[in-house]
Design a protein around this motif. Structure first.
Motif, PDB file in Angstrom:
ATOM      1  N   SER A  76       0.878  -1.164   0.000  1.00  0.00           N
ATOM      2  CA  SER A  76       0.000   0.000   0.000  1.00  0.00           C
ATOM      3  C   SER A  76       0.920   1.219   0.000  1.00  0.00           C
ATOM      4  O   SER A  76       2.147   1.078   0.087  1.00  0.00           O
ATOM      5  CB  SER A  76      -0.928  -0.004   1.221  1.00  0.00           C
ATOM      6  OG  SER A  76      -0.182   0.002   2.419  1.00  0.00           O
ATOM      7  N   GLU A  77       0.361   2.375  -0.113  1.00  0.00           N
ATOM      8  CA  GLU A  77       1.158   3.593  -0.153  1.00  0.00           C
ATOM      9  C   GLU A  77       2.093   3.647   1.058  1.00  0.00           C
ATOM     10  O   GLU A  77       1.640   3.582   2.196  1.00  0.00           O
ATOM     11  CB  GLU A  77       0.235   4.813  -0.163  1.00  0.00           C
ATOM     12  CG  GLU A  77       0.939   6.125  -0.357  1.00  0.00           C
ATOM     13  CD  GLU A  77       1.360   6.379  -1.797  1.00  0.00           C
ATOM     14  OE1 GLU A  77       2.169   7.284  -2.010  1.00  0.00           O
ATOM     15  OE2 GLU A  77       0.878   5.684  -2.709  1.00  0.00           O
ATOM     16  N   ASN A  78       3.411   3.695   0.806  1.00  0.00           N
ATOM     17  CA  ASN A  78       4.446   3.821   1.836  1.00  0.00           C
ATOM     18  C   ASN A  78       4.564   2.637   2.797  1.00  0.00           C
ATOM     19  O   ASN A  78       5.221   2.749   3.826  1.00  0.00           O
ATOM     20  CB  ASN A  78       4.251   5.096   2.662  1.00  0.00           C
ATOM     21  CG  ASN A  78       4.392   6.338   1.834  1.00  0.00           C
ATOM     22  OD1 ASN A  78       5.289   6.446   0.999  1.00  0.00           O
ATOM     23  ND2 ASN A  78       3.505   7.292   2.039  1.00  0.00           N
ATOM     24  N   LYS A  79       3.966   1.493   2.477  1.00  0.00           N
ATOM     25  CA  LYS A  79       4.042   0.359   3.404  1.00  0.00           C
ATOM     26  C   LYS A  79       3.993  -0.969   2.661  1.00  0.00           C
ATOM     27  O   LYS A  79       3.141  -1.201   1.824  1.00  0.00           O
ATOM     28  CB  LYS A  79       2.900   0.415   4.408  1.00  0.00           C
ATOM     29  CG  LYS A  79       3.012  -0.610   5.516  1.00  0.00           C
ATOM     30  CD  LYS A  79       1.977  -0.348   6.582  1.00  0.00           C
ATOM     31  CE  LYS A  79       2.223  -1.225   7.793  1.00  0.00           C
ATOM     32  NZ  LYS A  79       1.319  -0.890   8.893  1.00  0.00           N
ATOM     33  N   LEU A  80       4.942  -1.846   3.011  1.00  0.00           N
ATOM     34  CA  LEU A  80       4.956  -3.241   2.573  1.00  0.00           C
ATOM     35  C   LEU A  80       4.847  -4.079   3.844  1.00  0.00           C
ATOM     36  O   LEU A  80       5.650  -3.914   4.763  1.00  0.00           O
ATOM     37  CB  LEU A  80       6.278  -3.569   1.875  1.00  0.00           C
ATOM     38  CG  LEU A  80       6.493  -2.913   0.524  1.00  0.00           C
ATOM     39  CD1 LEU A  80       7.961  -2.903   0.162  1.00  0.00           C
ATOM     40  CD2 LEU A  80       5.689  -3.647  -0.513  1.00  0.00           C
ATOM     41  N   LYS A  81       3.862  -4.963   3.901  1.00  0.00           N
ATOM     42  CA  LYS A  81       3.704  -5.774   5.111  1.00  0.00           C
ATOM     43  C   LYS A  81       3.504  -7.237   4.736  1.00  0.00           C
ATOM     44  O   LYS A  81       3.315  -7.566   3.564  1.00  0.00           O
ATOM     45  CB  LYS A  81       2.547  -5.260   5.965  1.00  0.00           C
ATOM     46  CG  LYS A  81       1.188  -5.370   5.318  1.00  0.00           C
ATOM     47  CD  LYS A  81       0.106  -4.813   6.231  1.00  0.00           C
ATOM     48  CE  LYS A  81      -1.263  -5.032   5.603  1.00  0.00           C
ATOM     49  NZ  LYS A  81      -2.323  -4.571   6.473  1.00  0.00           N
ATOM     50  N   ASN A  82       3.561  -8.087   5.740  1.00  0.00           N
ATOM     51  CA  ASN A  82       3.424  -9.538   5.554  1.00  0.00           C
ATOM     52  C   ASN A  82       4.395 -10.056   4.501  1.00  0.00           C
ATOM     53  O   ASN A  82       4.059 -10.942   3.709  1.00  0.00           O
ATOM     54  CB  ASN A  82       1.990  -9.911   5.173  1.00  0.00           C
ATOM     55  CG  ASN A  82       0.987  -9.541   6.236  1.00  0.00           C
ATOM     56  OD1 ASN A  82       1.341  -9.231   7.365  1.00  0.00           O
ATOM     57  ND2 ASN A  82      -0.276  -9.549   5.864  1.00  0.00           N
TER      58      ASN A  82
END
Length: 171
Positions: A95-101
């Protein structure tokens, strides 16, 4: 999984016609094609989060779930810093400004290989989390993609030193 492409792994980089252009491009609505590096930029991440040579990728726009595929696993060292390892498939949610999992990316800290589970952009810094701790790096470290076996900014077989804001220190 539906392939909807508008943007992945975020940042701003000038590598539209670089050696990275050899990666497979997937069609986007309207017949246009974006590379996985351009997708990253669309989410405000630099292209250097992915090594050179991504063969293909998929992205579910509705969930942010993505996969990036390399020909094989990839590893490289950063002079005076860390060693990074990418499996042949990396995945996560963008997502905007975030990479998770995240899965498929690990860093060697001291004598341990730890999985990088999240990357967050905060202005001109990227914070990499391994779950129990995190480290921040200046975003300009990632304006070009690393080369498997060699790393970032290869000049005469040497790699430049990574500019660290804070290190994985609580391990």
């Amino acid at each position: 999984m539906a392939l909807h492409l508008t943007t992945i792994f975020t940042a701003a980089l000038l590598l539209l016609l670089s050696p990275l252009a050899s990666s497979t491009l997937l069609p986007v609505t309207g017949g246009e094609a974006l590379s996985p590096y351009e997708i990253l930029q669309g989410y405000n991440f630099p292209v250097g989060l992915l090594p050179r040579g991504v063969l293909k990728y998929d992205l579910d726009e509705s969930t942010g779930c993505f996969h990036a595929y390399l020909n094989s696993s990839c590893s490289f060292g950063l002079q005076g810093s860390y060693q990074l390892k990418y499996k042949s498939t990396t995945s996560g949610i963008i997502s905007e400004n975030k990479l998770k999992n995240l899965s498929g990316i690990s860093v060697k800290v001291l004598f341990l290989w730890l999985n990088i589970v999240e990357v967050v952009r905060d202005e001109d810094e990227l914070e990499f989390s391994v779950g129990i701790t995190s480290a921040s790096f200046a975003i300009d470290n990632f304006y070009e993609s690393p080369q498997c076996g060699r790393g970032f900014d290869c000049v005469n077989g040497k790699v430049s030193k990574l500019r660290i804001k804070s290190s994985f220190s609580s391990i």
